[in-house]
Design a protein around this motif. Structure first.
Motif, PDB file in Angstrom:
ATOM      1  N   UNK A   1       0.828  -1.211   0.000  1.00 19.37           N
ATOM      2  CA  UNK A   1       0.000   0.000   0.000  1.00 19.37           C
ATOM      3  C   UNK A   1       0.862   1.261   0.000  1.00 19.37           C
ATOM      4  N   UNK A   2       0.206   2.402   0.077  1.00 20.01           N
ATOM      5  CA  UNK A   2       0.907   3.684   0.181  1.00 20.01           C
ATOM      6  C   UNK A   2       1.701   3.791   1.485  1.00 20.01           C
ATOM      7  N   UNK A   3       1.420   2.940   2.450  1.00 19.75           N
ATOM      8  CA  UNK A   3       2.171   2.953   3.711  1.00 19.75           C
ATOM      9  C   UNK A   3       3.621   2.516   3.516  1.00 19.75           C
ATOM     10  N   UNK A   4       3.924   1.947   2.364  1.00 15.18           N
ATOM     11  CA  UNK A   4       5.278   1.434   2.117  1.00 15.18           C
ATOM     12  C   UNK A   4       6.335   2.529   2.050  1.00 15.18           C
ATOM     13  N   UNK A   5       5.920   3.786   2.013  1.00 16.90           N
ATOM     14  CA  UNK A   5       6.892   4.878   1.988  1.00 16.90           C
ATOM     15  C   UNK A   5       7.436   5.194   3.377  1.00 16.90           C
ATOM     16  N   UNK A   6       6.872   4.589   4.409  1.00 13.38           N
ATOM     17  CA  UNK A   6       7.276   4.849   5.789  1.00 13.38           C
ATOM     18  C   UNK A   6       8.009   3.646   6.367  1.00 13.38           C
ATOM     19  N   UNK A   7       8.752   3.880   7.426  1.00 13.88           N
ATOM     20  CA  UNK A   7       9.475   2.812   8.125  1.00 13.88           C
ATOM     21  C   UNK A   7       8.530   2.140   9.108  1.00 13.88           C
ATOM     22  N   UNK A   8       8.322   0.814   8.959  1.00 13.52           N
ATOM     23  CA  UNK A   8       7.380   0.102   9.822  1.00 13.52           C
ATOM     24  C   UNK A   8       8.058  -0.423  11.091  1.00 13.52           C
ATOM     25  N   UNK A   9       7.266  -0.568  12.134  1.00 16.05           N
ATOM     26  CA  UNK A   9       7.703  -1.285  13.330  1.00 16.05           C
ATOM     27  C   UNK A   9       6.473  -1.784  14.065  1.00 16.05           C
ATOM     28  N   UNK A  10       6.672  -2.807  14.882  1.00 17.22           N
ATOM     29  CA  UNK A  10       5.578  -3.285  15.722  1.00 17.22           C
ATOM     30  C   UNK A  10       5.942  -3.049  17.174  1.00 17.22           C
ATOM     31  N   UNK A  11       4.921  -2.777  17.938  1.00 20.53           N
ATOM     32  CA  UNK A  11       5.066  -2.558  19.369  1.00 20.53           C
ATOM     33  C   UNK A  11       3.711  -2.792  20.005  1.00 20.53           C
ATOM     34  N   UNK A  12       3.687  -3.605  21.044  1.00 18.97           N
ATOM     35  CA  UNK A  12       2.434  -3.890  21.747  1.00 18.97           C
ATOM     36  C   UNK A  12       1.366  -4.419  20.789  1.00 18.97           C
ATOM     37  N   UNK A  13       1.754  -5.248  19.834  1.00 16.28           N
ATOM     38  CA  UNK A  13       0.872  -5.837  18.824  1.00 16.28           C
ATOM     39  C   UNK A  13       0.150  -4.789  17.994  1.00 16.28           C
ATOM     40  N   UNK A  14       0.856  -3.723  17.717  1.00 13.78           N
ATOM     41  CA  UNK A  14       0.396  -2.667  16.821  1.00 13.78           C
ATOM     42  C   UNK A  14       1.426  -2.538  15.710  1.00 13.78           C
ATOM     43  N   UNK A  15       0.957  -2.374  14.475  1.00 17.39           N
ATOM     44  CA  UNK A  15       1.840  -2.011  13.376  1.00 17.39           C
ATOM     45  C   UNK A  15       1.837  -0.497  13.336  1.00 17.39           C
ATOM     46  N   UNK A  16       3.031   0.068  13.458  1.00 13.69           N
ATOM     47  CA  UNK A  16       3.186   1.516  13.544  1.00 13.69           C
ATOM     48  C   UNK A  16       4.227   1.969  12.525  1.00 13.69           C
ATOM     49  N   UNK A  17       4.335   3.275  12.313  1.00  9.31           N
ATOM     50  CA  UNK A  17       5.224   3.801  11.277  1.00  9.31           C
ATOM     51  C   UNK A  17       5.924   5.068  11.745  1.00  9.31           C
ATOM     52  N   UNK A  18       7.161   5.239  11.274  1.00 13.00           N
ATOM     53  CA  UNK A  18       7.899   6.484  11.483  1.00 13.00           C
ATOM     54  C   UNK A  18       8.298   7.032  10.117  1.00 13.00           C
ATOM     55  N   UNK A  19       8.569   8.337  10.077  1.00 21.21           N
ATOM     56  CA  UNK A  19       8.834   8.987   8.794  1.00 21.21           C
ATOM     57  C   UNK A  19      10.279   8.893   8.329  1.00 21.21           C
ATOM     58  N   UNK A  20      11.106   8.176   9.050  1.00 21.42           N
ATOM     59  CA  UNK A  20      12.490   7.992   8.621  1.00 21.42           C
ATOM     60  C   UNK A  20      13.179   6.957   9.482  1.00 21.42           C
ATOM     61  N   UNK A  21      14.390   6.598   9.105  1.00 17.08           N
ATOM     62  CA  UNK A  21      15.109   5.561   9.854  1.00 17.08           C
ATOM     63  C   UNK A  21      15.722   6.128  11.127  1.00 17.08           C
ATOM     64  N   UNK A  22      14.907   6.786  11.926  1.00 17.99           N
ATOM     65  CA  UNK A  22      15.427   7.470  13.095  1.00 17.99           C
ATOM     66  C   UNK A  22      14.864   6.924  14.403  1.00 17.99           C
ATOM     67  N   UNK A  23      14.114   5.844  14.344  1.00 18.15           N
ATOM     68  CA  UNK A  23      13.584   5.271  15.579  1.00 18.15           C
ATOM     69  C   UNK A  23      14.743   4.715  16.403  1.00 18.15           C
ATOM     70  N   UNK A  24      14.645   4.798  17.683  1.00 18.21           N
ATOM     71  CA  UNK A  24      15.760   4.493  18.574  1.00 18.21           C
ATOM     72  C   UNK A  24      16.358   3.103  18.412  1.00 18.21           C
ATOM     73  N   UNK A  25      15.616   2.141  17.919  1.00 16.16           N
ATOM     74  CA  UNK A  25      16.134   0.774  17.820  1.00 16.16           C
ATOM     75  C   UNK A  25      16.843   0.502  16.493  1.00 16.16           C
ATOM     76  N   UNK A  26      16.821   1.433  15.553  1.00 19.87           N
ATOM     77  CA  UNK A  26      17.427   1.202  14.251  1.00 19.87           C
ATOM     78  C   UNK A  26      18.886   1.646  14.239  1.00 19.87           C
ATOM     79  N   UNK A  27      19.736   0.950  13.498  1.00 18.03           N
ATOM     80  CA  UNK A  27      21.147   1.341  13.415  1.00 18.03           C
ATOM     81  C   UNK A  27      21.296   2.783  12.947  1.00 18.03           C
ATOM     82  N   UNK A  28      22.172   3.526  13.585  1.00 20.17           N
ATOM     83  CA  UNK A  28      22.448   4.895  13.198  1.00 20.17           C
ATOM     84  C   UNK A  28      21.385   5.895  13.593  1.00 20.17           C
TER      85      UNK A  28
END
Length: 142
Positions: free
Chosen positions: A48-75
């Motif tokens: 879907x159009x959601x593919x432009x965002x970075x996905x992650x799951x937390x607490x059995x939720x699929x969530x998204x961030x606008x870049x590779x800047x979430x705390x658990x991602x390298x760099x």
């Protein structure tokens, strides 16, 4: 890829698919409130159009961030913005069947997220989330 370099978007989605497949395998055949439908949801979101965002799951939720800047991602610098919408999944449907719930708002933040839709269909849930997010947040990629 450097250890501290941000993940490319395609790598993040590949990792999300593998993680979802593993999570489903872990609960398949058990009496868990978490149904083995995470991979189905991730595949629907990636198509879907959601593919432009970075996905992650937390607490059995699929969530998204606008870049590779979430705390658990390298760099990561922890300066990414989470989209104000998510999809949860559990066995809360009729006869304990899997259900996807679409939420407006940010999980675990005030104001509390608002339930927009509950459906047994992952594609329907993804479509509802795409419609829910502001047009400037979700645009089709070329």
């Amino acid at each position: 890829m450097e250890t501290n370099a941000p993940w490319p978007l395609a790598v993040a989605w590949d990792w999300m698919e593998e993680s979802a497949r593993s999570a489903d395998a872990a609960v398949r055949g058990t009496d868990s409130w978490v149904p083995p439908v995470e991979e189905e949801l991730v595949l629907a979101a990636r198509a879907s159009a959601l593919s432009q965002w970075y996905p992650f799951t937390s607490h059995n939720y699929l969530r998204f961030v606008d870049g590779p800047a979430a705390f658990w991602m390298p760099g990561a610098q922890d300066d990414g913005n989470e989209l104000a919408g998510s999809i949860s999944f559990d066995t809360g449907g009729p006869e304990s069947r899997p259900v996807f719930r679409v939420w407006s708002g940010l999980l675990l933040r005030k104001p509390d997220p608002v339930l927009v839709l509950a459906t047994p269909n992952a594609v329907e849930a993804v479509d509802a989330l795409v419609e829910l997010l502001p047009a400037h947040d979700v645009e089709s990629r070329p």
